[in-house]
Design an enzyme around this catalytic site. Structure first.
Site, PDB file in Angstrom:
ATOM      1  N   GLU A  49     -11.509  28.798  -2.711  1.00  0.00           N
ATOM      2  CA  GLU A  49     -10.800  28.287  -3.644  1.00  0.00           C
ATOM      3  C   GLU A  49     -11.931  27.339  -4.443  1.00  0.00           C
ATOM      4  OE1 GLU A  49      -7.585  25.921  -1.849  1.00  0.00           O
ATOM      5  OE2 GLU A  49      -6.759  27.754  -1.162  1.00  0.00           O
ATOM      6  N   ASP A  60      -3.685  15.525  -5.437  1.00  0.00           N
ATOM      7  CA  ASP A  60      -4.982  15.380  -4.359  1.00  0.00           C
ATOM      8  C   ASP A  60      -4.941  13.965  -4.094  1.00  0.00           C
ATOM      9  OD1 ASP A  60      -6.017  18.115  -4.347  1.00  0.00           O
ATOM     10  OD2 ASP A  60      -6.022  17.820  -6.682  1.00  0.00           O
ATOM     11  N   TYR A 175       0.776  29.632   0.326  1.00  0.00           N
ATOM     12  CA  TYR A 175       0.089  28.578   0.704  1.00  0.00           C
ATOM     13  C   TYR A 175       1.055  27.526   1.406  1.00  0.00           C
ATOM     14  CZ  TYR A 175      -3.741  24.996   0.172  1.00  0.00           C
ATOM     15  OH  TYR A 175      -4.529  23.952   0.491  1.00  0.00           O
TER      16      TYR A 175
END
Length: 270
Positions: A49, A60, A175
């Site tokens: 990734e 994040d 994911y």
């Protein structure tokens, strides 16, 4: 067969999970980032990734937020990301590369043109964490036309009513974000991850990779026993940054960690 499908088929034949690594393009600078990218397959990364620098990485935690700031300060652009992947493809035509980030730069580029340009550079998939299934129709047809897998995220709050919506248009893999939070912070228990993977697999035949909160070879191995892939990002980003602060080679420090993670993942089912 796509690179992602071929890689998961190979891993299934070997009865092991994938080590999926994340690094931010242009962090701490373009040269170090390219060195890290180029060295990942030999260090044991099965799937890569590659982070697209963005001003507002809302999913994040601090490690990747600061990486994005450093990358932008180093001149990071989406065009530069594609150029770096094209450089990588000069010597590696097998390792899948997924661009991970946020939709705004892709939208600004133009979904149709971006997908064509990404495919030309050698991109295999996209993870856009702020583009839900209900809003993805303007991008998905162009992904499919260019054989780019679109990988959707599921979370601990994605229930059995929501999961079919998420996985219905997914390809490549699913994911699973193992915590209800941001990257690089808390870690989920093995039992919670195992239950979640089992539940997701009731709704899709796609591989399931687990990320968020995996930092050590031991944690990666634990996830590799339960899922089709373990995703490690913040720990790799932090290893590079801390080495740079010590005056050491950031790419080589990150690759040393990747080798340890790969050993954990590859020995998980032994």
């Amino acid at each position: 067969m796509s690179r992602l499908a071929a890689r998961f088929a190979k891993l299934a034949a070997e009865n092991r999970a994938a080590l999926v690594t994340y690094s931010m393009a242009f962090d701490p600078d373009r040269a170090a980032s390219q060195e890290l990218l180029n060295g990942l397959p030999a260090a044991g990364a099965d799937i890569i990734e590659f982070g697209m620098p963005f001003t507002d990485p809302m999913a994040d935690g601090p490690a990747i937020q600061y990486a994005a700031q450093r990358a932008l300060a180093s001149g990071g652009t989406l065009k530069g990301c594609l150029e770096m992947v094209a450089e990588f493809r000069r010597t590696d035509d097998e390792t899948p590369i997924i661009l991970m980030g946020y939709y705004n730069p892709v939208y600004s580029w133009g979904p149709e043109k971006f997908c064509a340009d990404a495919a030309k550079a050698g991109i295999d998939g996209l993870i856009l964490v702020d583009l839900p299934p209900e809003e993805a129709d303007e991008l998905l047809p162009h992904c499919r036309a260019n054989d780019i897998d679109f990988i959707f995220l599921t979370t601990p709050t994605s229930d059995d009513a929501r999961l079919p919506v998420i996985v219905g248009n997914a390809s490549g893999f699913v994911y699973y974000v193992s915590i209800a939070g941001i990257t690089g912070t808390a870690s989920a228990s093995a039992s919670a991850i195992g239950d979640a993977v089992t539940r997701i697999k009731r709704h899709t035949a796609l591989p399931v990779c687990v990320g968020f909160g995996i930092k050590s070879p031991q944690q990666a191995a634990e996830v590799a026993r339960l899922a089709d892939g373990a995703v490690v990002g913040s720990a790799i980003v932090a290893a590079a940054f801390e080495a740079k602060e010590r005056g050491e080679n950031p790419a080589q420090a990150a690759l040393a960690l990747v080798r340890e993670l790969a050993a954990g993942v590859r020995g998980a089912r032994g």
